[in-house]
Design a protein around this motif. Structure first.
Motif, short mmCIF file in Angstrom:
data_model
loop_
_atom_site.label_atom_id
_atom_site.label_comp_id
_atom_site.label_asym_id
_atom_site.label_seq_id
_atom_site.Cartn_x
_atom_site.Cartn_y
_atom_site.Cartn_z
N PRO A 221 13.57 17.10 19.19
CA PRO A 221 13.50 16.48 20.53
C PRO A 221 14.87 16.05 21.07
O PRO A 221 15.16 16.22 22.26
CB PRO A 221 12.58 15.27 20.32
CG PRO A 221 11.74 15.64 19.12
CD PRO A 221 12.68 16.41 18.24
N TYR B 61 2.43 14.79 20.01
CA TYR B 61 3.73 15.42 20.30
C TYR B 61 4.84 14.97 19.34
O TYR B 61 5.68 15.75 18.95
CB TYR B 61 4.18 15.12 21.73
CG TYR B 61 3.47 15.91 22.80
CD1 TYR B 61 3.36 17.29 22.73
CD2 TYR B 61 2.92 15.26 23.91
CE1 TYR B 61 2.71 18.00 23.73
CE2 TYR B 61 2.28 15.96 24.91
CZ TYR B 61 2.18 17.33 24.81
OH TYR B 61 1.55 18.03 25.79
N TRP C 79 8.40 19.19 29.85
CA TRP C 79 8.84 20.46 29.26
C TRP C 79 7.72 21.50 29.32
O TRP C 79 7.96 22.69 29.40
CB TRP C 79 9.21 20.23 27.79
CG TRP C 79 10.57 19.66 27.57
CD1 TRP C 79 11.68 19.86 28.34
CD2 TRP C 79 10.98 18.80 26.49
NE1 TRP C 79 12.75 19.19 27.79
CE2 TRP C 79 12.35 18.55 26.66
CE3 TRP C 79 10.32 18.25 25.40
CZ2 TRP C 79 13.08 17.74 25.78
CZ3 TRP C 79 11.04 17.46 24.52
CH2 TRP C 79 12.41 17.20 24.72
N VAL D 138 7.42 13.39 20.04
CA VAL D 138 8.69 13.68 20.70
C VAL D 138 9.46 12.41 21.08
O VAL D 138 10.69 12.41 21.10
CB VAL D 138 8.39 14.52 21.97
CG1 VAL D 138 9.43 14.31 23.04
CG2 VAL D 138 8.27 16.00 21.61
N PHE E 291 8.36 14.26 26.68
CA PHE E 291 9.69 14.19 27.31
C PHE E 291 9.63 13.37 28.60
O PHE E 291 10.48 12.50 28.84
CB PHE E 291 10.18 15.61 27.61
CG PHE E 291 11.49 15.70 28.32
CD1 PHE E 291 12.59 14.96 27.91
CD2 PHE E 291 11.64 16.56 29.41
CE1 PHE E 291 13.81 15.06 28.57
CE2 PHE E 291 12.85 16.67 30.07
CZ PHE E 291 13.94 15.91 29.66
N ALA F 211 13.70 11.86 21.34
CA ALA F 211 14.09 12.13 22.74
C ALA F 211 14.61 10.85 23.39
O ALA F 211 15.60 10.87 24.12
CB ALA F 211 12.89 12.68 23.51
N THR G 66 6.21 20.93 20.52
CA THR G 66 6.18 20.59 19.10
C THR G 66 4.86 21.02 18.46
O THR G 66 3.86 21.21 19.13
CB THR G 66 6.32 19.07 18.89
OG1 THR G 66 5.30 18.41 19.64
CG2 THR G 66 7.69 18.58 19.32
#
Lengths: 264, 321
Positions: free
Chosen positions: B101, A126, A225, A128, A97, A132, B113
């Motif tokens: 996400p 991750y 996060w 992500v 993030f 994101a 995650t």
């Protein structure tokens, strides 16, 4: 097409032993080799192939220290045009993030049709950043992408996502967008000697958190996060019975076991 | 503790295992377990989920027939804002990781995650996940928040027997606007090749450790001597050294042969998922800490280029070849 590709430099641990360091929060990297994250290598190739087909520019972005210039220059050597490296102590220890926020801040100032990233990182895993980053930029995203076809109007793309079992999910997505690229989507090229020479001369713009208008608290560990408390060796079930000896002996032992089990 | 939302994942008429696993895992965490089901005419899934949940929120709308991140995110975000759960569990799948996400960014909720183990510290999750392809466990501390989101790896929790009969609440679709920026088109099955490795009795699996395609004959010789078929890890298929129909793992085939001999395969979760059901697993790898040894029955820690030719020799001797 204005294309952006985000690349990460990671240690190659697939074939190496990994040892937790004294801090308990990192690994001993002194004996590891580093390179571009595997998915990112495919992302670079996808961006360059689209540029070659449709024209445009490829901007390479990486977050990390000076050592990252090595992976940036390799992407430039393959066909990238511009490069930005995000470097600041404030970025240290960030999760997916925090990294996505820094990338978004850098990309917001650019004109882009597609931002390519790898679907996941080989080190932290991750996965992500693609979704994101799309949300932070206010554009659609898709990840685990294994096919990209820009549709004729240049405003949409047909994208194939790889699902469990190798099933592909095709969807149509509006541009601009963020695509998280999966390995195997293409055949990444090797850089030419000429490309490498030219890339060595290109300028890499360095941006700090302040340059991007980011408060240090928004990025790095404080902007994450979650943070890593500690690493431990994985909990494994019963370990394999390890056959000891030189190759001659271990091979003979294994062959005997396979025979005993009726497998030979 | 506040409610725990569990997103039910389904595709092409099947509810995916991770959904029930998460409902069972959530049951021990403290809050009421609320299954969230978005779909088109999937009443059977609502009933199944009710057997494991205190409540099922079921939104029946054609918009949710096939997964679409835009529609899913809008619906989940609205349901979360209305019902105010403290924790949302989503499968760490190709769907979940495409969705979670963006949802977390939108809601300002911390997300971890690919969670492989979970404890609670009051209302706050303390997840464990893996780094470096499963070579290390990472214990994570999440930022304090009112809402947490986790994506949970398949088989992290055990699916048990249904023991609840939660109320099924049919909810009006909170998504009123049209879905415009992402449109589902179709599913395309992976190509089928000459050999169906799911039917093979003996498999030699080859991984990244083989280094170059010119080294493949070493394992081909071994497979031939054993009468086995060749299977591959993702890296080998991505490099184009073996066709995609030989790939074992999450995005490839699931195999259960009598023997799976893993050569130069480190044993990342993505691969192991596809072969852990094999009767006998043997691993040859130079890294003594390679995760593959954690699931193998027998292991040789050595250079495959030295061991494999010797093994081929021994097998041939035994068979009188």
């Amino acid at each position: 097409m204005n294309l952006v590709v985000c690349v990460k430099r990671v240690p190659d641990t697939a074939e190496s032993e990994v040892h937790i360091d004294a801090s308990g929060k990192d690994i001993d990297k002194s004996r590891l080799s580093f390179g571009i994250n595997e998915c990112d290598n495919y992302a670079v190739e996808e961006a360059i192939q689209i540029k070659e087909r449709l024209g445009g520019t490829v901007t390479v972005i990486s977050l990390g220290p000076k050592e990252n210039d090595e992976v940036i220059r390799m992407a430039l050597a393959k066909g990238g045009d511009e490069a930005i490296r995000l470097e600041d102590e404030a970025f240290d220890g960030g999760d997916g993030f925090a990294v996505a926020k820094a990338l978004a801040a850098a990309i917001k100032g650019l004109e882009f049709d597609i931002v390519f990233t790898g679907a996941l990182a080989d080190d932290d895993g991750y996965a992500v950043v693609p979704a994101a980053l799309g949300e932070l930029l206010g554009v659609p995203h898709a990840t685990y992408v294994k096919k990209v076809e820009i549709l004729e109007d240049g405003k949409r793309a047909k994208v194939g996502r790889e699902l469990e079992g190798g099933l592909l999910e095709f969807l149509e997505i509006e541009l601009p967008c963020v695509l998280g690229i999966q390995t195997g989507i293409n055949e990444p090229r090797y850089a030419s000697f000429k490309g490498i020479k030219q890339a060595a001369k290109k300028e890499i713009a360095i941006k700090s958190a302040a340059d991007l208008g980011l408060d240090p608290s928004e990025v790095g560990e404080s902007g994450s996060w979650a943070v890593l408390e500690k690493f431990t060796p994985p909990v494994v079930g019963e370990m394999a019975e390890i056959l000891e000896g030189d190759p001659e002996e271990t091979a003979a032992k294994l062959a005997a076991i396979l025979k005993e089990k009726g497998l030979v | 503790m506040k409610d725990i939302f569990v997103l039910i994942e389904h595709r092409r008429g099947e509810m995916r295992d991770v959904s029930v696993e998460m409902l069972c895992g959530a049951a021990g965490l403290g809050g009421a377990v609320v299954a969230v089901l978005l779909g088109k005419d999937v009443d059977a899934f609502a009933e199944k989920a009710a057997g494991y949940a205190d409540k099922v929120l079921y939104v029946n709308d054609p918009m949710f027939e096939n997964y679409n991140s835009e529609a899913y995110q809008k619906a989940l975000s609205a349901l979360i804002k209305e019902h105010n759960p403290g924790l949302v569990l989503i499968g760490n799948t190709a769907q979940g990781i495409d969705l979670a996400p963006a949802l977390a960014v939108e809601l300002g909720a911390p997300l971890v995650t690919d969670v492989t183990a979970l404890e609670m510290d009051g209302d706050k999750p303390k997840p464990t996940r893996q780094f470096y392809g499963g070579k290390l466990d990472a214990h994570m501390v999440m930022k304090d928040a009112d809402l947490y989101i986790l994506t949970v790896r398949e088989a992290t929790f055990q699916a048990g027997e249904p023991s609840k009969s939660g109320e099924i609440v049919k909810v009006e679709n909170p998504v009123k606007e049209e879905i415009t920026y992402r449109k589902f088109l179709e599913y395309v099955e992976p190509e089928v090749g000459e050999v169906d490795i799911t039917q093979s009795t003996l498999l030699v699996g080859v991984g990244r450790g083989i280094r170059e395609d010119k080294n493949l004959p070493i394992v081909e010789e071994l497979a031939k001597a054993l009468g086995a078929d060749l299977a591959a890890s993702r890296a080998v298929v991505d490099a184009g050294w073996l066709p995609a129909d030989r790939q074992v793992g999450i995005s490839g085939k699931t195999v259960k042969p009598k023997l799976y001999l893993a050569v130069g395969i480190s044993g990342a979760f993505q691969h192991v998922t596809g072969m852990k059901g094999s009767e006998v697993i043997v691993a040859i790898n130079k890294d003594p800490d390679a995760p593959i040894f954690g699931i193998a029955d027998y292991g040789i820690v050595d250079d495959l280029f030295k061991v494999v030719p010797k093994l081929t020799e021994k097998i041939k001797e035994l068979k009188g070849l």
